[in-house]
Each structure stands twice: as C-alpha cells, then as structure tokens.
Scaffold this motif. Structure first.
Motif, PDB file in Angstrom:
ATOM      1  N   MET A  32       0.838  -1.195   0.000  1.00 38.88           N
ATOM      2  CA  MET A  32       0.000   0.000   0.000  1.00 38.88           C
ATOM      3  C   MET A  32       0.878   1.253   0.000  1.00 38.88           C
ATOM      4  O   MET A  32       1.775   1.386   0.830  1.00 38.88           O
ATOM      5  N   GLU A  33       0.624   2.134  -0.922  1.00 36.44           N
ATOM      6  CA  GLU A  33       1.361   3.387  -0.984  1.00 36.44           C
ATOM      7  C   GLU A  33       0.754   4.391  -0.008  1.00 36.44           C
ATOM      8  O   GLU A  33      -0.468   4.534   0.090  1.00 36.44           O
ATOM      9  N   ILE A  34       1.628   5.068   0.738  1.00 35.84           N
ATOM     10  CA  ILE A  34       1.161   6.114   1.639  1.00 35.84           C
ATOM     11  C   ILE A  34       1.027   7.394   0.816  1.00 35.84           C
ATOM     12  O   ILE A  34       2.007   8.120   0.573  1.00 35.84           O
ATOM     13  N   ALA A  35      -0.169   7.635   0.326  1.00 35.89           N
ATOM     14  CA  ALA A  35      -0.416   8.776  -0.547  1.00 35.89           C
ATOM     15  C   ALA A  35      -1.781   9.363  -0.231  1.00 35.89           C
ATOM     16  O   ALA A  35      -2.716   8.637   0.151  1.00 35.89           O
ATOM     17  N   LEU A  36      -1.893  10.665  -0.396  1.00 41.58           N
ATOM     18  CA  LEU A  36      -3.146  11.343  -0.101  1.00 41.58           C
ATOM     19  C   LEU A  36      -4.289  10.796  -0.946  1.00 41.58           C
ATOM     20  O   LEU A  36      -5.436  10.718  -0.482  1.00 41.58           O
ATOM     21  N   ALA A  37      -3.990  10.381  -2.162  1.00 38.61           N
ATOM     22  CA  ALA A  37      -5.028   9.885  -3.065  1.00 38.61           C
ATOM     23  C   ALA A  37      -5.728   8.647  -2.523  1.00 38.61           C
ATOM     24  O   ALA A  37      -6.881   8.380  -2.867  1.00 38.61           O
ATOM     25  N   ASN A  38      -5.044   7.866  -1.707  1.00 38.91           N
ATOM     26  CA  ASN A  38      -5.695   6.691  -1.117  1.00 38.91           C
ATOM     27  C   ASN A  38      -5.700   6.770   0.410  1.00 38.91           C
ATOM     28  O   ASN A  38      -5.425   5.805   1.115  1.00 38.91           O
ATOM     29  N   ALA A  39      -6.037   7.964   0.907  1.00 41.82           N
ATOM     30  CA  ALA A  39      -6.084   8.195   2.351  1.00 41.82           C
ATOM     31  C   ALA A  39      -7.051   7.248   3.049  1.00 41.82           C
ATOM     32  O   ALA A  39      -6.795   6.818   4.187  1.00 41.82           O
ATOM     33  N   ASP A  40      -8.150   6.883   2.383  1.00 38.24           N
ATOM     34  CA  ASP A  40      -9.103   5.958   3.001  1.00 38.24           C
ATOM     35  C   ASP A  40      -8.426   4.631   3.340  1.00 38.24           C
ATOM     36  O   ASP A  40      -8.585   4.098   4.452  1.00 38.24           O
ATOM     37  N   PRO A  69      -1.486  20.080   5.172  1.00 41.93           N
ATOM     38  CA  PRO A  69      -2.003  20.968   4.127  1.00 41.93           C
ATOM     39  C   PRO A  69      -0.909  21.747   3.414  1.00 41.93           C
ATOM     40  O   PRO A  69      -1.031  22.045   2.226  1.00 41.93           O
ATOM     41  N   LYS A  70       0.183  22.079   4.104  1.00 42.68           N
ATOM     42  CA  LYS A  70       1.268  22.839   3.472  1.00 42.68           C
ATOM     43  C   LYS A  70       1.964  22.035   2.379  1.00 42.68           C
ATOM     44  O   LYS A  70       2.639  22.598   1.521  1.00 42.68           O
ATOM     45  N   ASP A  71       1.809  20.696   2.426  1.00 40.66           N
ATOM     46  CA  ASP A  71       2.479  19.827   1.457  1.00 40.66           C
ATOM     47  C   ASP A  71       1.547  19.301   0.374  1.00 40.66           C
ATOM     48  O   ASP A  71       2.014  18.664  -0.577  1.00 40.66           O
ATOM     49  N   HIS A  72       0.239  19.529   0.524  1.00 39.62           N
ATOM     50  CA  HIS A  72      -0.738  18.915  -0.373  1.00 39.62           C
ATOM     51  C   HIS A  72      -1.854  19.909  -0.696  1.00 39.62           C
ATOM     52  O   HIS A  72      -1.907  21.014  -0.142  1.00 39.62           O
ATOM     53  N   GLN A  73      -2.752  19.468  -1.553  1.00 36.55           N
ATOM     54  CA  GLN A  73      -3.935  20.279  -1.854  1.00 36.55           C
ATOM     55  C   GLN A  73      -4.759  20.448  -0.578  1.00 36.55           C
ATOM     56  O   GLN A  73      -5.053  19.473   0.120  1.00 36.55           O
ATOM     57  N   MET A  74      -5.092  21.680  -0.258  1.00 39.93           N
ATOM     58  CA  MET A  74      -5.644  22.023   1.045  1.00 39.93           C
ATOM     59  C   MET A  74      -6.890  21.221   1.403  1.00 39.93           C
ATOM     60  O   MET A  74      -6.959  20.590   2.461  1.00 39.93           O
ATOM     61  N   ARG A  75      -7.890  21.205   0.538  1.00 41.40           N
ATOM     62  CA  ARG A  75      -9.172  20.578   0.881  1.00 41.40           C
ATOM     63  C   ARG A  75      -9.009  19.080   1.126  1.00 41.40           C
ATOM     64  O   ARG A  75      -9.538  18.538   2.096  1.00 41.40           O
ATOM     65  N   ALA A  76      -8.248  18.409   0.266  1.00 39.90           N
ATOM     66  CA  ALA A  76      -8.049  16.969   0.429  1.00 39.90           C
ATOM     67  C   ALA A  76      -7.258  16.665   1.695  1.00 39.90           C
ATOM     68  O   ALA A  76      -7.539  15.693   2.413  1.00 39.90           O
ATOM     69  N   GLN A 104      -9.821  12.273   9.130  1.00 37.22           N
ATOM     70  CA  GLN A 104      -9.706  10.815   9.253  1.00 37.22           C
ATOM     71  C   GLN A 104      -8.597  10.439  10.241  1.00 37.22           C
ATOM     72  O   GLN A 104      -8.762   9.520  11.056  1.00 37.22           O
ATOM     73  N   MET A 105      -7.480  11.148  10.166  1.00 37.20           N
ATOM     74  CA  MET A 105      -6.369  10.883  11.069  1.00 37.20           C
ATOM     75  C   MET A 105      -6.789  11.107  12.518  1.00 37.20           C
ATOM     76  O   MET A 105      -6.468  10.319  13.406  1.00 37.20           O
TER      77      MET A 105
END
Length: 244
Positions: free
Chosen positions: A1-9, A120-127, A134-135
């Motif tokens: 599993m990749e630790i990426a915002l796209a698959n935060a779920d 948020p400083k490293d990624h798209q704010m809303r996502a 979730q965290m």
C-alpha cells in the motif's frame, strides 16, 4: 500500500487496526535510548503523577516541541528512560507522510508506532484537511479501543527561527484530545526538548506534570492549554541545558 493522499481511506483503514510488534518496539526504543542518551528532568511531581495515571490506564496525549528531524528519536529515547516505558508498543506517533515513502524506513516507523499525517502545506488544502479529519478519528479510536497514547509535535514543522519560543500550535491536537476525553480519561503530557549542540546526543528533556483533560473543554481551549504548558516545559528544558 502506498502512503499517498489519493488513497487516504486505505491508509487510515490500515493504521486504524495496525498492531505494533511490542518486543521489537521495546528493542528499538532501548537502542535509541542508548544512542541519544537524553538528560531527563521533571516538573514538580511529574514522575509520580505519570506513574499513577499510567497505572489507572489513563491515556496520554504527549506534546513535544519540534526542533530537528531527530526529535522523534529523542522522544522515543525519553519514553524508554521514564515511566512511559511501560507504554511502549502502545504509543502512536504522528509523522509527516513523506517519511513513509522509503519502504525500509516505513517498516521502522511502523515498529515505532507511526501514523502518517498529510499536512495541508504539502498537499492540496481541501483533500489534506479531509484526510486530517480521518487521522483524528483514527487517533481517537485507537486511544479508546486499544488503549494507545498519542504523541504529537503540534507545531507541525521544525522551529528553525527561535528554539526558545514555540511556533503557532496546530489545532489537530486539541481535536484529538477532545475526542479521546469524550470516551475515556486522557491526560495532556508536555515534553520540552533542548539541544546543547548539533549532535542531538544528550538533549535536555523536561516532562511536565500531566493533567487530565476536561471532556467539556473545546478543542480550541485544549489547544491553548497545549501552547501554555508546552512553552513552560520548553523553557525549563532550556534552563536545564544552561545549568549543565
């Protein structure tokens, strides 16, 4: 599993049930204690209070200032050399997601109890904000169901400006503590870190007196409390450094 915002779920589903290998975690913490050799100080009756609350199975929200990329190792070393040692294997540490990119490093972080944070400083704010919720839910659930304590560097980034004064405190720690307090007893434990030189060995570390969090306090009120109490511990750690 990749630790990426796209698959935060998927990421938080995994860390919501992940179990640390306790014996390996204790060995890792012991190694870090021997390597970093922090000099420990306590406020007032902090040591006895930590022990008493631990025996009551009170959860801790540990907050520490952030000065270096070695802080998490110094914090682990501190845990091993204090009454927090009994909690090793049940301490979850929030860490920025990029630390999980390398497979070998991620395996080590998993042993240490890491939970990734998408800042948020490293990624798209809303996502990133949605992932942050979730965290927070994962931290609250782990403390409630599994008896874990949560360790946070609430400044969210290394303080390279003035180590004597905290940067602004992110509100996430207030939401985590508030959520846990609504289910079980939880105490705020501030830990101040000061480095006498650039080696990071022999850091001066001061543990404040842990105080139970009132379930009626708002996340904002808890966040303000974190800043006040952690700043005091930082000042005491720097005073310990100056005295030695």
């Amino acid at each position: 599993m990749e630790i990426a915002l796209a698959n935060a779920d998927e990421v938080y589903a995994f860390y919501g049930t992940h179990r640390q290998p306790v014996l390996r975690a204790r060995a890792a913490y012991a190694y870090l204690a021997a390597r970093y050799r922090p000099v420990i100080g306590y406020d007032d009756d902090a040591r006895d209070r930590i022990t008493a609350l631990r025996r009551r199975e009170v959860r801790f929200v540990v907050c520490a200032n952030h000065l270096s990329d070695k802080d998490q190792f110094v914090l682990a070393a501190t845990a091993f050399r204090t009454p927090l040692r009994r909690l090793i294997g049940h301490i979850r540490v929030l860490a920025k997601d990029e630390l999980f990119d390398d497979a070998k490093q991620r395996a080590q972080i998993d042993v240490m109890g890491g939970i990734p944070v998408f800042r948020p400083k490293d990624h798209q704010m809303r996502a990133a904000v949605a992932a942050g919720r979730q965290m927070i839910d994962v931290c609250v659930d782990r403390a409630t169901r599994y008896g874990d304590s949560i360790a946070v560097f609430p400044e969210g980034t290394c303080n390279v400006t003035d180590p004597s004064t905290l940067l602004p405190i992110a509100s996430g720690i207030g939401h985590i503590a508030h959520g846990i307090a609504g289910n079980v007893e939880v105490a705020l434990l501030p830990i101040g870190i000061a480095y006498p030189d650039d080696t990071r060995v022999g850091a001066r570390v001061v543990l404040g007196v842990p105080e139970l969090i009132d379930a009626d306090d708002t996340p904002a009120a808890i966040t303000r409390q974190v800043r006040t109490r952690l700043q005091d511990s930082v000042s005491r750690a720097r005073a310990l450094m100056a005295d030695m």
